[in-house]
Design a protein around this motif. Sequence first.
Motif, PDB file in Angstrom:
ATOM      1  N   GLY A  46       0.805  -1.221   0.000  1.00  0.00           N
ATOM      2  CA  GLY A  46       0.000   0.000   0.000  1.00  0.00           C
ATOM      3  C   GLY A  46       0.834   1.265   0.000  1.00  0.00           C
ATOM      4  N   THR A  47       0.274   2.348  -0.512  1.00  0.00           N
ATOM      5  CA  THR A  47       0.987   3.629  -0.544  1.00  0.00           C
ATOM      6  C   THR A  47       0.010   4.781  -0.554  1.00  0.00           C
ATOM      7  OG1 THR A  47       2.536   5.021  -1.747  1.00  0.00           O
ATOM      8  CG2 THR A  47       1.124   3.598  -3.075  1.00  0.00           C
ATOM      9  N   PHE A  48       0.487   5.905  -0.015  1.00  0.00           N
ATOM     10  CA  PHE A  48      -0.317   7.115  -0.093  1.00  0.00           C
ATOM     11  C   PHE A  48       0.011   7.901  -1.352  1.00  0.00           C
ATOM     12  CE2 PHE A  48      -1.389  11.530   1.122  1.00  0.00           C
ATOM     13  CZ  PHE A  48      -2.745  11.330   1.275  1.00  0.00           C
ATOM     14  N   HIS A  49       1.099   7.516  -2.014  1.00  0.00           N
ATOM     15  CA  HIS A  49       1.463   8.229  -3.236  1.00  0.00           C
ATOM     16  C   HIS A  49       0.570   7.775  -4.384  1.00  0.00           C
ATOM     17  CE1 HIS A  49       5.663   9.151  -1.455  1.00  0.00           C
ATOM     18  NE2 HIS A  49       4.691   9.859  -0.942  1.00  0.00           N
ATOM     19  N   GLN A  87     -13.776  13.984   3.728  1.00  0.00           N
ATOM     20  CA  GLN A  87     -14.204  12.858   4.569  1.00  0.00           C
ATOM     21  C   GLN A  87     -14.176  11.551   3.788  1.00  0.00           C
ATOM     22  OE1 GLN A  87     -18.051  13.989   6.025  1.00  0.00           O
ATOM     23  NE2 GLN A  87     -17.218  15.710   7.172  1.00  0.00           N
ATOM     24  N   ARG A  88     -14.637  11.654   2.537  1.00  0.00           N
ATOM     25  CA  ARG A  88     -14.628  10.447   1.697  1.00  0.00           C
ATOM     26  C   ARG A  88     -13.209   9.957   1.477  1.00  0.00           C
ATOM     27  NH1 ARG A  88     -18.843  12.063  -1.819  1.00  0.00           N
ATOM     28  NH2 ARG A  88     -17.351  12.896  -3.297  1.00  0.00           N
ATOM     29  N   LEU A  89     -12.303  10.922   1.262  1.00  0.00           N
ATOM     30  CA  LEU A  89     -10.905  10.577   1.019  1.00  0.00           C
ATOM     31  C   LEU A  89     -10.305   9.876   2.242  1.00  0.00           C
ATOM     32  CD1 LEU A  89      -8.322  10.746  -0.705  1.00  0.00           C
ATOM     33  CD2 LEU A  89      -7.907  12.988   0.296  1.00  0.00           C
ATOM     34  N   ALA A  90     -10.577  10.441   3.429  1.00  0.00           N
ATOM     35  CA  ALA A  90     -10.040   9.835   4.652  1.00  0.00           C
ATOM     36  C   ALA A  90     -10.549   8.405   4.797  1.00  0.00           C
ATOM     37  CB  ALA A  90     -10.436  10.670   5.870  1.00  0.00           C
ATOM     38  N   ARG A  91     -11.827   8.199   4.476  1.00  0.00           N
ATOM     39  CA  ARG A  91     -12.405   6.855   4.568  1.00  0.00           C
ATOM     40  C   ARG A  91     -11.715   5.925   3.569  1.00  0.00           C
ATOM     41  NH1 ARG A  91     -17.772   8.179   4.616  1.00  0.00           N
ATOM     42  NH2 ARG A  91     -18.029   7.841   2.405  1.00  0.00           N
ATOM     43  N   HIS A  92     -11.465   6.474   2.379  1.00  0.00           N
ATOM     44  CA  HIS A  92     -10.824   5.688   1.336  1.00  0.00           C
ATOM     45  C   HIS A  92      -9.392   5.296   1.762  1.00  0.00           C
ATOM     46  CE1 HIS A  92     -10.461   4.148  -2.696  1.00  0.00           C
ATOM     47  NE2 HIS A  92      -9.306   4.760  -2.823  1.00  0.00           N
ATOM     48  N   VAL A  93      -8.687   6.245   2.393  1.00  0.00           N
ATOM     49  CA  VAL A  93      -7.327   5.947   2.868  1.00  0.00           C
ATOM     50  C   VAL A  93      -7.373   4.813   3.887  1.00  0.00           C
ATOM     51  CG1 VAL A  93      -5.329   6.847   4.136  1.00  0.00           C
ATOM     52  CG2 VAL A  93      -6.439   8.262   2.423  1.00  0.00           C
ATOM     53  N   ARG A  94      -8.351   4.880   4.808  1.00  0.00           N
ATOM     54  CA  ARG A  94      -8.471   3.816   5.810  1.00  0.00           C
ATOM     55  C   ARG A  94      -8.719   2.468   5.150  1.00  0.00           C
ATOM     56  NH1 ARG A  94     -11.257   7.701   8.818  1.00  0.00           N
ATOM     57  NH2 ARG A  94     -13.270   6.847   8.255  1.00  0.00           N
ATOM     58  N   GLN A  95      -9.562   2.461   4.114  1.00  0.00           N
ATOM     59  CA  GLN A  95      -9.832   1.210   3.399  1.00  0.00           C
ATOM     60  C   GLN A  95      -8.570   0.666   2.749  1.00  0.00           C
ATOM     61  OE1 GLN A  95     -12.958   2.388   0.764  1.00  0.00           O
ATOM     62  NE2 GLN A  95     -14.574   2.037   2.280  1.00  0.00           N
ATOM     63  N   GLU A  96      -7.792   1.569   2.162  1.00  0.00           N
ATOM     64  CA  GLU A  96      -6.540   1.149   1.509  1.00  0.00           C
ATOM     65  C   GLU A  96      -5.564   0.588   2.550  1.00  0.00           C
ATOM     66  OE1 GLU A  96      -5.531   1.292  -1.970  1.00  0.00           O
ATOM     67  OE2 GLU A  96      -7.720   1.225  -1.953  1.00  0.00           O
ATOM     68  N   ILE A  97      -5.515   1.227   3.721  1.00  0.00           N
ATOM     69  CA  ILE A  97      -4.655   0.741   4.799  1.00  0.00           C
ATOM     70  C   ILE A  97      -5.110  -0.655   5.226  1.00  0.00           C
ATOM     71  CG2 ILE A  97      -4.067   1.070   7.246  1.00  0.00           C
ATOM     72  CD1 ILE A  97      -4.022   4.116   6.667  1.00  0.00           C
ATOM     73  N   ASN A  98      -6.427  -0.828   5.415  1.00  0.00           N
ATOM     74  CA  ASN A  98      -6.953  -2.135   5.820  1.00  0.00           C
ATOM     75  C   ASN A  98      -6.580  -3.207   4.808  1.00  0.00           C
ATOM     76  OD1 ASN A  98      -8.070  -0.628   7.803  1.00  0.00           O
ATOM     77  ND2 ASN A  98     -10.191  -0.911   7.189  1.00  0.00           N
ATOM     78  N   ARG A  99      -6.686  -2.853   3.535  1.00  0.00           N
ATOM     79  CA  ARG A  99      -6.359  -3.812   2.480  1.00  0.00           C
ATOM     80  C   ARG A  99      -4.875  -4.198   2.555  1.00  0.00           C
ATOM     81  NH1 ARG A  99      -8.953  -3.533  -2.750  1.00  0.00           N
ATOM     82  NH2 ARG A  99      -9.184  -1.301  -2.446  1.00  0.00           N
ATOM     83  N   ALA A 100      -4.004  -3.183   2.722  1.00  0.00           N
ATOM     84  CA  ALA A 100      -2.559  -3.427   2.780  1.00  0.00           C
ATOM     85  C   ALA A 100      -2.205  -4.330   3.964  1.00  0.00           C
ATOM     86  CB  ALA A 100      -1.811  -2.101   2.872  1.00  0.00           C
ATOM     87  N   VAL A 101      -2.792  -4.021   5.134  1.00  0.00           N
ATOM     88  CA  VAL A 101      -2.486  -4.795   6.342  1.00  0.00           C
ATOM     89  C   VAL A 101      -2.983  -6.232   6.194  1.00  0.00           C
ATOM     90  CG1 VAL A 101      -2.990  -5.012   8.811  1.00  0.00           C
ATOM     91  CG2 VAL A 101      -2.416  -2.776   7.852  1.00  0.00           C
ATOM     92  N   ILE A 110      -2.643   2.804  10.983  1.00  0.00           N
ATOM     93  CA  ILE A 110      -1.933   1.587  10.563  1.00  0.00           C
ATOM     94  C   ILE A 110      -1.606   0.665  11.751  1.00  0.00           C
ATOM     95  CG2 ILE A 110       0.001   0.662   9.229  1.00  0.00           C
ATOM     96  CD1 ILE A 110       0.085   3.316   7.706  1.00  0.00           C
ATOM     97  N   PRO A 111      -0.926   1.165  12.815  1.00  0.00           N
ATOM     98  CA  PRO A 111      -0.673   0.257  13.946  1.00  0.00           C
ATOM     99  C   PRO A 111      -1.948  -0.273  14.597  1.00  0.00           C
ATOM    100  CG  PRO A 111       0.207   2.462  14.375  1.00  0.00           C
ATOM    101  CD  PRO A 111      -0.251   2.451  12.973  1.00  0.00           C
ATOM    102  N   LYS A 112      -2.991   0.553  14.626  1.00  0.00           N
ATOM    103  CA  LYS A 112      -4.265   0.085  15.186  1.00  0.00           C
ATOM    104  C   LYS A 112      -4.783  -1.103  14.387  1.00  0.00           C
ATOM    105  CE  LYS A 112      -6.113   4.390  16.961  1.00  0.00           C
ATOM    106  NZ  LYS A 112      -6.779   5.542  16.373  1.00  0.00           N
ATOM    107  N   GLN A 113      -4.688  -0.976  13.079  1.00  0.00           N
ATOM    108  CA  GLN A 113      -5.171  -2.018  12.193  1.00  0.00           C
ATOM    109  C   GLN A 113      -4.304  -3.286  12.313  1.00  0.00           C
ATOM    110  OE1 GLN A 113      -7.977  -1.384  11.024  1.00  0.00           O
ATOM    111  NE2 GLN A 113      -8.233  -3.294   9.899  1.00  0.00           N
ATOM    112  N   LEU A 114      -2.999  -3.090  12.517  1.00  0.00           N
ATOM    113  CA  LEU A 114      -2.098  -4.229  12.731  1.00  0.00           C
ATOM    114  C   LEU A 114      -2.506  -4.994  13.993  1.00  0.00           C
ATOM    115  CD1 LEU A 114       1.371  -2.573  11.964  1.00  0.00           C
ATOM    116  CD2 LEU A 114       0.488  -4.601  10.813  1.00  0.00           C
ATOM    117  N   ALA A 115      -2.757  -4.243  15.075  1.00  0.00           N
ATOM    118  CA  ALA A 115      -3.118  -4.872  16.348  1.00  0.00           C
ATOM    119  C   ALA A 115      -4.449  -5.611  16.221  1.00  0.00           C
ATOM    120  CB  ALA A 115      -3.202  -3.812  17.444  1.00  0.00           C
ATOM    121  N   TRP A 116      -5.408  -4.971  15.549  1.00  0.00           N
ATOM    122  CA  TRP A 116      -6.735  -5.577  15.394  1.00  0.00           C
ATOM    123  C   TRP A 116      -6.664  -6.855  14.564  1.00  0.00           C
ATOM    124  CZ3 TRP A 116     -11.261  -6.531  17.108  1.00  0.00           C
ATOM    125  CH2 TRP A 116     -12.288  -6.933  16.256  1.00  0.00           C
TER     126      TRP A 116
END
Length: 443
Positions: free
Chosen positions: A245-248, A289-303, A344-350
């Motif tokens: 995953g990346t934010f770029h 807000q939509r973007l932030a949600r989308h970033v979280r989804q991308e993070i979840n996918r990466a983790v 990201i660390p929250k998602q790792l722990a979960w």
Amino acid sequence: MKQRKHRHTGPYDPQTITRAVTHIRLEAANAGKLTALDALAQVYLALCQQYVTLFCTEERPNKLRAPLFATTLSERWQRVAIQQAAGIARSWRTNRAQAYQDYADDLLDYHEQETEGALDAEAEEPTWKEWNVPTLRQTCIQANANVVALEPTQDSIFDYWLTISTLAFRKQLLIPVKLAAYHREALKSKTINSSVTLNKRADGWWLTLSYDQVVPVHTAPSAPVVGVDVGIANFVTTSDGKHYGTFHGKLRERQKRDRQKRRRKAKLRKCLEKKGVKKLPSTSSRTGQRLARHVRQEINRAVNQCFTEHPDTQFAYEHLSVATMKFKARAMNAYLHASNLAHIPKQLAWNAAKRGVAAIKVKSAYTSQECSVCHNVDRANRPNQQTFCCVVCGYSTHADINAAINIEHRLGDAELRVCKDRKAIKALLLRRHQAWKQQNGWP
Ligand SMILES: [Zn+2]
């Protein structure tokens, strides 16, 4: 629909996770019922705020504190308010203390660099701004069995009856709860926790139920360790050299567009304000807000992918402090919020908890500056954001991979774990670097 939350035991002990079932709408046959709940909530919220302020300023948070403020609420409701306020105040105090520690570390770092003459041209001395006491804006009631009871119904079109005590003595509200099919599926053969959460939003009242689940950890303490570095260019980098995953790229483009849009809006507002227009367009951004949600989804996918590709390992990951986040987002502060690094660390722990995998937090100080081969700590080891190149031994790799390897090594590093602050860690790493030099015949 699922929420994270787990109690900490040893990393190889079974983890208890609490799963929440949210978005259960409270529908009342007659509007008067919910009006009584509105009236209760107003008094409750005001009282809860008084205890939050008390516990953040004059007293330590105490869940069992004797009632202090005058109110029309029953004693049972007062105890619920005190308990909720203590929880809010405790996490506020913890976060504030952590931020203050980060500030102290930053300051130490700054003065260290100043004496070394290594300050960046644009560096500023860190300052501390005192935090405000939290203000309760949203109506949220964390009720327990003393004031709210949930009972399954027999032969009814509803699933439960929710009984709520009110402001009126011995007068209870009886509200029917009807579950959606997916709620019913999620709660099938589960023991629902007796505490429930009631939320009031613009579109009405919502109920959250939860249940506990014990997940055994199947990772052996001897399992191979994978270190995880988190960042913006790569959400997750593992010590075996993989990136997830990346934010770029696309996300960054979207964030740029959103920023430009907000700037244009702000300009327009100023313009209209000068002209004396009363009703101004809002600056809050729905696309943001939509973007932030989308970033979280991308993070979840990466983790998720990272866990899937490392089935029989245990994970070491960093304790991300505000200071580390600031460092990692250096020259990219505008992205810090959108990139949601802390997610990201929250998602790792979960992910670890729900999969029964061991994931252990380690100290993050100097993981990005330390050479994973000779332990030399130097800012100059990072000629740019992506590259690590040791100025002593010449070891060179992707900066995130070097950091991930350091993180891997820190799991089980008892000597480093007991270091009290960054200064102690730096001194330890310096001793290790000297030892490495001696072993390898350096002058
Ligand atoms: Zn080196």
